[in-house]
Design a protein around this motif. Sequence first.
Motif, PDB file in Angstrom:
ATOM      1  N   ILE A 140       0.747  -1.253  -0.060  1.00 23.62           N
ATOM      2  CA  ILE A 140      -0.042   0.000   0.067  1.00 23.62           C
ATOM      3  C   ILE A 140       0.847   1.126   0.125  1.00 23.62           C
ATOM      4  CG2 ILE A 140      -2.159  -0.961   1.266  1.00 23.62           C
ATOM      5  CD1 ILE A 140      -1.040   0.252   3.779  1.00 23.62           C
ATOM      6  N   ARG A 171       3.573   1.682  -1.700  1.00 25.63           N
ATOM      7  CA  ARG A 171       3.967   1.915  -2.984  1.00 25.63           C
ATOM      8  C   ARG A 171       2.868   2.350  -3.842  1.00 25.63           C
ATOM      9  NH1 ARG A 171       3.419  -0.882  -7.840  1.00 25.63           N
ATOM     10  NH2 ARG A 171       5.431  -0.567  -9.311  1.00 25.63           N
ATOM     11  N   GLU A 172       1.697   1.948  -3.690  1.00 20.68           N
ATOM     12  CA  GLU A 172       0.465   2.408  -4.416  1.00 20.68           C
ATOM     13  C   GLU A 172       0.186   3.789  -3.851  1.00 20.68           C
ATOM     14  OE1 GLU A 172      -1.100   0.918  -6.705  1.00 20.68           O
ATOM     15  OE2 GLU A 172       0.144  -0.813  -6.705  1.00 20.68           O
ATOM     16  N   THR A 173       0.282   4.275  -2.760  1.00 20.28           N
ATOM     17  CA  THR A 173      -0.088   5.448  -2.296  1.00 20.28           C
ATOM     18  C   THR A 173       1.008   6.375  -2.776  1.00 20.28           C
ATOM     19  OG1 THR A 173      -0.928   4.674   0.059  1.00 20.28           O
ATOM     20  CG2 THR A 173      -0.155   6.951  -0.153  1.00 20.28           C
ATOM     21  N   GLU A 195       0.321   7.153  -6.552  1.00 15.81           N
ATOM     22  CA  GLU A 195      -0.835   7.789  -6.777  1.00 15.81           C
ATOM     23  C   GLU A 195      -0.730   9.365  -6.663  1.00 15.81           C
ATOM     24  OE1 GLU A 195      -4.502   9.212  -8.366  1.00 15.81           O
ATOM     25  OE2 GLU A 195      -3.552   7.209  -8.673  1.00 15.81           O
ATOM     26  N   SER A 205       0.724  -5.127   2.443  1.00 17.29           N
ATOM     27  CA  SER A 205       1.894  -5.241   1.709  1.00 17.29           C
ATOM     28  C   SER A 205       2.153  -6.884   1.516  1.00 17.29           C
ATOM     29  CB  SER A 205       3.076  -4.564   2.233  1.00 17.29           C
ATOM     30  OG  SER A 205       3.954  -5.175   1.488  1.00 17.29           O
ATOM     31  N   SER A 252      -6.729  -5.610  -1.574  1.00 15.90           N
ATOM     32  CA  SER A 252      -5.610  -5.646  -2.413  1.00 15.90           C
ATOM     33  C   SER A 252      -4.948  -4.212  -2.195  1.00 15.90           C
ATOM     34  CB  SER A 252      -5.997  -5.512  -3.764  1.00 15.90           C
ATOM     35  OG  SER A 252      -6.573  -4.228  -4.247  1.00 15.90           O
ATOM     36  N   PRO A 253      -3.623  -4.169  -2.137  1.00 14.40           N
ATOM     37  CA  PRO A 253      -2.921  -2.838  -2.189  1.00 14.40           C
ATOM     38  C   PRO A 253      -3.441  -1.521  -2.698  1.00 14.40           C
ATOM     39  CG  PRO A 253      -1.245  -4.476  -2.895  1.00 14.40           C
ATOM     40  CD  PRO A 253      -2.653  -5.147  -2.990  1.00 14.40           C
ATOM     41  N   GLU A 254      -4.016  -1.756  -3.803  1.00 14.07           N
ATOM     42  CA  GLU A 254      -4.786  -0.638  -4.470  1.00 14.07           C
ATOM     43  C   GLU A 254      -6.053  -0.318  -3.921  1.00 14.07           C
ATOM     44  OE1 GLU A 254      -2.618  -3.228  -7.795  1.00 14.07           O
ATOM     45  OE2 GLU A 254      -3.968  -3.506  -6.006  1.00 14.07           O
ATOM     46  N   ALA A 283      -4.879   1.484  -0.348  1.00 11.97           N
ATOM     47  CA  ALA A 283      -4.417   2.779  -0.312  1.00 11.97           C
ATOM     48  C   ALA A 283      -5.376   3.930  -0.510  1.00 11.97           C
ATOM     49  CB  ALA A 283      -3.532   2.821  -1.612  1.00 11.97           C
ATOM     50  N   GLN A 284      -6.572   3.468  -0.796  1.00 12.96           N
ATOM     51  CA  GLN A 284      -7.446   4.431  -0.997  1.00 12.96           C
ATOM     52  C   GLN A 284      -7.881   5.381   0.214  1.00 12.96           C
ATOM     53  OE1 GLN A 284      -8.376   5.462  -3.733  1.00 12.96           O
ATOM     54  NE2 GLN A 284      -7.087   3.699  -4.320  1.00 12.96           N
TER      55      GLN A 284
END
Length: 283
Positions: free
Chosen positions: A15, A17-19, A22, A198, A223-225, A228-229
Amino acid sequence: MQDKQVVITGPTAGIGRETALELGRRGARLTLLCRAQHKGEALAAEVASLGGPPAQVVVMDMASLASVRAAGQVLLDRGEPIDVLINNAGLINTERRESADGFEETLAVNHFAPFVLTGMLLSLLQAQPGSRIVNVASDAHKFVRGMGFDDMQAEQGFRTFREYGRSKLANMLFTLGLAKRLEGGSPTVNCLHPGAVSTSLGSQNDGLLSGLLPLLLKPFFKSPEQGAQTTLFLACDPSVAGVSGQYFAKSRPVKPKPWAQDAEAAERLWRYTEECTGFVYSL
């Protein structure tokens, strides 16, 4: 988030990395605090490939308070006001290990390190109106029913999910204590349950549990995506600009367990953390 200064820990996997990706897409100027220089540089290159501003990499090992202080000093010397600090990095162990400073490693990495880092960077956050601190906690605080102050260092016995849950509870009590101290001012500070993990969380462990940990934690995570929200919501959304001291899940404020709302425990943890780390907030 165009040209906003964002500092994030644990940005090279899951998360984090996704954060970071974005936020880079949205134009934030990232400072990536990570243990491995090459991984940070690879992420910075990926952010740039997506059109984001150049990201800076600062090496920081959260299992060493000296390393945390050194990284914090790099940012202080740089002197740039910070819009958002995201305390994202986390660790889970299957056996008792000690940090470089001799503390139980889960508590040291997940709580002591962000406590010191946040305190060091507070002046840079206070220099920027509307700044925010986002602490990634977890519903894993439900694994415990309190901090267990009688054995904070797990010297009387180590239990993987108890120690992890206690460290996540510490994130929440730290949020509570800091919000009280900053009441009515900037920055705001909130924490969250990400709903994601993660894929590397727990992978530093040996043996069967290294592969089993993600499965055991699956009920708490997506999921990580997706995970991250809520971090992104707290870092970016104007609707929470004046909100502080709250716990969020799925981008909504939720009520945690009573022991995560215990103001007396928050103060006791604050004093204990100052004693262990030797770091005292100037508030």
